[in-house]
Scaffold this active site. Structure first.
Site, short mmCIF file in Angstrom:
data_model
loop_
_atom_site.label_atom_id
_atom_site.label_comp_id
_atom_site.label_asym_id
_atom_site.label_seq_id
_atom_site.Cartn_x
_atom_site.Cartn_y
_atom_site.Cartn_z
N TRP A 44 0.84 -1.22 0.00
CA TRP A 44 0.22 0.06 -0.09
C TRP A 44 0.92 1.20 0.01
O TRP A 44 0.52 2.42 -0.43
CB TRP A 44 -0.96 0.06 1.03
CG TRP A 44 -2.03 -1.06 1.11
CD1 TRP A 44 -2.31 -2.04 2.02
CD2 TRP A 44 -2.74 -1.51 -0.22
NE1 TRP A 44 -3.21 -3.02 1.61
CE2 TRP A 44 -3.47 -2.60 0.26
CE3 TRP A 44 -2.81 -1.14 -1.29
CZ2 TRP A 44 -4.31 -3.19 -0.65
CZ3 TRP A 44 -3.82 -1.86 -2.47
CH2 TRP A 44 -4.49 -2.67 -1.84
N GLN B 100 -2.70 -20.70 -1.02
CA GLN B 100 -2.57 -20.07 0.22
C GLN B 100 -3.84 -19.80 0.94
O GLN B 100 -3.82 -19.73 2.16
CB GLN B 100 -1.83 -18.87 0.01
CG GLN B 100 -0.30 -18.70 0.01
CD GLN B 100 0.51 -17.43 0.29
OE1 GLN B 100 0.40 -16.73 -0.41
NE2 GLN B 100 1.06 -17.49 1.65
N HIS C 77 -10.85 -11.65 -2.00
CA HIS C 77 -10.02 -12.74 -2.52
C HIS C 77 -9.43 -13.82 -1.76
O HIS C 77 -9.13 -14.83 -2.30
CB HIS C 77 -9.10 -11.99 -3.29
CG HIS C 77 -7.54 -11.67 -2.64
ND1 HIS C 77 -6.51 -11.49 -3.28
CD2 HIS C 77 -7.52 -11.49 -1.26
CE1 HIS C 77 -5.58 -11.05 -2.33
NE2 HIS C 77 -6.24 -10.98 -1.23
N ASP C 78 -9.54 -13.76 -0.45
CA ASP C 78 -9.06 -14.75 0.67
C ASP C 78 -10.18 -15.72 0.69
O ASP C 78 -10.03 -16.80 1.16
CB ASP C 78 -8.80 -14.37 1.91
CG ASP C 78 -7.60 -13.43 1.75
OD1 ASP C 78 -6.77 -13.62 1.14
OD2 ASP C 78 -7.42 -12.78 2.71
#
EC number: 2.1.1.4
Length: 337
Positions: free
Chosen positions: A156, A298, A247-248
């Protein structure tokens, strides 16, 4: 032969970068303030001279280092890119991102074939840990949690302003950054919108680490709220930011979280999603395609198209979905209650 060379290039350039960062090559050259020979770098970093010469030569071939001839030997120095993004002291450094990819992500990617076969993340094979609780696996030690937070901080610091200014967020005065992690995006937000305040909502141990290592009392208009956004009440706010959160997770978990956000959101308020968007025809971008594979090894989630995020938002009750592509890695989606 050309194809073979091309494949070798893509396979090995990341490993070369990992090694150079881990050994401290770019930091050493920055501190030296002058071009150095391979022997001088090797002596300074305590490595084998021949090994260092090969590494520096490869880094020069990757245009990560510049070279010049002097006295019959090659001298190496940082390029503008390595000085800006690979030295630890740079405010836009991606060093910690590279380190996390080297030490953590790469180990999971060793099991990409298994991930594709099984359709699930590979933490158990890579680290010997059950992965039913995603963030217990991600934050499996204090050191690993700090490395992950440094990764987000690096991301970021480089990309945050682009996504915070993709829409005019000035009408939103009270903002909650859900899963705000290191607070780097919150800092970008309050810089862009000085009349707004941002509260970082994250797990207690993340908030504690953020206070200790990343956000200081001098960072005005940034506050903290400890909690689990799947379990605890979300305070009322004008805007909720979910940056690289959805998105996890599976679609079902995304709708659950977005519904909780919609319930707490003030009328007229909204939610800002920040994600790497896939093209509608799945043709790219390559970065998002690779990130989606990384989500497979992941997490429980995936990268998605704008239309897929729009469907999740409308299912959760949000309307007026707008998509703003930044032309960079991450894009922004704004929806309102």
């Amino acid at each position: 032969q050309g194809t073979e060379s091309h494949l070798y290039y893509h396979l090995l350039n990341g490993l070369t970068l990992f090694a150079a960062c881990e050994l401290g090559v770019f930091d050493f050259l920055l501190a030296s303030e002058r071009p150095m020979s391979a022997a001088q770098v090797a002596a300074g970093l305590g490595t084998d001279v021949d090994g260092m010469e090969r590494l520096l030569s490869a880094c020069a071939g990757l245009e990560l280092l510049g070279t010049q001839a002097a006295g019959g030997e090659v001298l190496y120095s940082n390029t503008d890119m390595s000085r800006m993004y690979l030295s630890r002291s740079s405010p836009r450094s991606l060093f910690h991102s590279v380190e996390y990819y080297s030490k953590t992500v790469y180990l999971c990617w060793n099991y990409l074939t298994d991930a594709v076969r099984e359709g699930k993340n590979q933490y158990e094979k890579a680290f010997g840990l059950p992965s039913e609780d995603l963030f217990e696996a991600l934050y499996r030690s204090d050191d690993e949690m700090i490395k992950f937070m440094q990764l987000m901080n690096s991301t970021w610091n480089v990309c945050g302003r682009d996504v915070m200014t993709a829409f005019d967020l000035s009408p939103f005065k009270t903002i909650y950054d859900l899963g705000g992690c290191s607070g780097a995006l919150a800092k970008q937000c309050v810089r862009a919108y000085p009349q707004s305040s941002v509260t970082i909502f994250d797990l207690p141990k993340v908030v504690s680490t953020c206070r200790e290592h990343f956000v200081s009392p001098t960072d005005e208009r940034i506050f903290f709220h400890e909690g689990d956004f799947f379990k605890d009440l979300l305070p009322e706010a004008d805007l909720y930011i979910l940056a690289r959160i959805l998105h996890d997770w599976t679609d079902e978990c995304c709708v659950e979280l977005l519904s909780r956000v919609h319930q707490s959101c003030k009328p007229g308020g909204g939610v800002l999603l920040v994600e790497a968007l896939l093209n509608e025809d799945n043709s790219g971008p390559l970065t998002a395609q690779l990130y989606s594979l990384n989500m497979l090894v992941q997490t429980e989630g995936r990268e998605r198209k704008a239309s897929e995020y729009s469907a999740l938002l409308t299912t959760a009750g949000f309307a007026n979905v707008e998509v703003q592509r930044t032309g960079k890695i991450y894009d922004a989606i704004l929806a309102r209650k």
